[in-house]
Scaffold this active site. Structure first.
Site, PDB file in Angstrom:
ATOM      1  N   GLU A  62       1.749   8.092  -1.104  1.00  0.00           N
ATOM      2  CA  GLU A  62       0.979   7.042  -1.321  1.00  0.00           C
ATOM      3  C   GLU A  62      -0.012   7.121  -0.832  1.00  0.00           C
ATOM      4  O   GLU A  62      -1.446   6.491  -1.198  1.00  0.00           O
ATOM      5  CB  GLU A  62       1.907   5.926  -1.499  1.00  0.00           C
ATOM      6  CG  GLU A  62       3.082   5.532  -2.391  1.00  0.00           C
ATOM      7  CD  GLU A  62       4.111   5.892  -1.607  1.00  0.00           C
ATOM      8  OE1 GLU A  62       5.606   5.099  -2.106  1.00  0.00           O
ATOM      9  OE2 GLU A  62       4.437   6.632  -0.863  1.00  0.00           O
ATOM     10  N   CYS A  90       7.127   1.655   0.528  1.00  0.00           N
ATOM     11  CA  CYS A  90       8.466   1.513   1.309  1.00  0.00           C
ATOM     12  C   CYS A  90       6.961   0.477   2.201  1.00  0.00           C
ATOM     13  O   CYS A  90       6.156  -0.064   1.424  1.00  0.00           O
ATOM     14  CB  CYS A  90       8.262   2.800   2.862  1.00  0.00           C
ATOM     15  SG  CYS A  90       6.192   3.021   2.878  1.00  0.00           S
ATOM     16  N   CYS A  93       3.548   1.391   2.862  1.00  0.00           N
ATOM     17  CA  CYS A  93       2.993   2.275   1.515  1.00  0.00           C
ATOM     18  C   CYS A  93       2.478   1.077   0.488  1.00  0.00           C
ATOM     19  O   CYS A  93       1.135   0.710  -0.059  1.00  0.00           O
ATOM     20  CB  CYS A  93       3.761   2.574   0.925  1.00  0.00           C
ATOM     21  SG  CYS A  93       3.951   4.757   1.255  1.00  0.00           S
TER      22      CYS A  93
END
Length: 157
Positions: A62, A90, A93
């Site tokens: 990302e 996560c 990101c």
């Protein structure tokens, strides 16, 4: 979690993200891929996990896709783009997605252990932040999950 039919454009973009994820395996990186779709429906950024390849803890798909899109568009505000990623982002990101002002996130597999877009946390829709992201989850989830499952099975063998 959005429970509406998958849009053809989202399924197409997820296919491109899956292609990126498959390339990550070549460098022993976890197979996660991402693309940023611009306002005209074209891909303006691509990324795949490169933590192992680059010895970079921020080398997530990302982050790399967002950087690529910002570079191509010449701006950090991606407020007319969609981020498409094979695995739920996560914390890092998800935060980058909010800070890039991405209005829409399309994800494949949910990440019940570390996901920050609805599983463990919901950073992208946190009302305390100045920007919230629409989340469309489960797009081609079986394919995305199977790619990860096979990768981790091979690691255990």
């Amino acid at each position: 979690m959005t429970l509406r039919p998958v849009q053809a454009a989202d399924a197409w973009a997820m296919g491109l993200a899956l292609d990126e994820a498959r390339r990550a395996v070549q460098t022993a990186d976890v197979p996660v891929g991402a693309v940023v779709v611009g306002p005209a429906g074209d891909v303006v950024g691509r990324g795949r996990n490169r933590r192992e390849a680059d010895d970079d803890p921020t080398g997530h798909a990302e982050i790399l896709a967002l950087r690529s899109a910002a570079d191509r568009l010449g701006r950090w505000r991606l407020d007319d783009c969609t981020l498409v990623v094979t695995l739920e982002p996560c914390l890092m990101c998800a935060g980058a997605t909010v800070l890039a002002r991405i209005p829409r996130l399309v994800l494949g597999a949910w990440d019940p252990k570390a996901g920050a877009c609805g599983s463990q946390w919901d950073v992208v829709r946190d009302r305390r932040l100045n920007h919230r992201v629409e989340v469309v989850g489960g797009v081609r989830a079986d394919e995305c999950g199977l790619l990860l499952q096979r990768f981790f099975e091979a690691q255990r063998d």
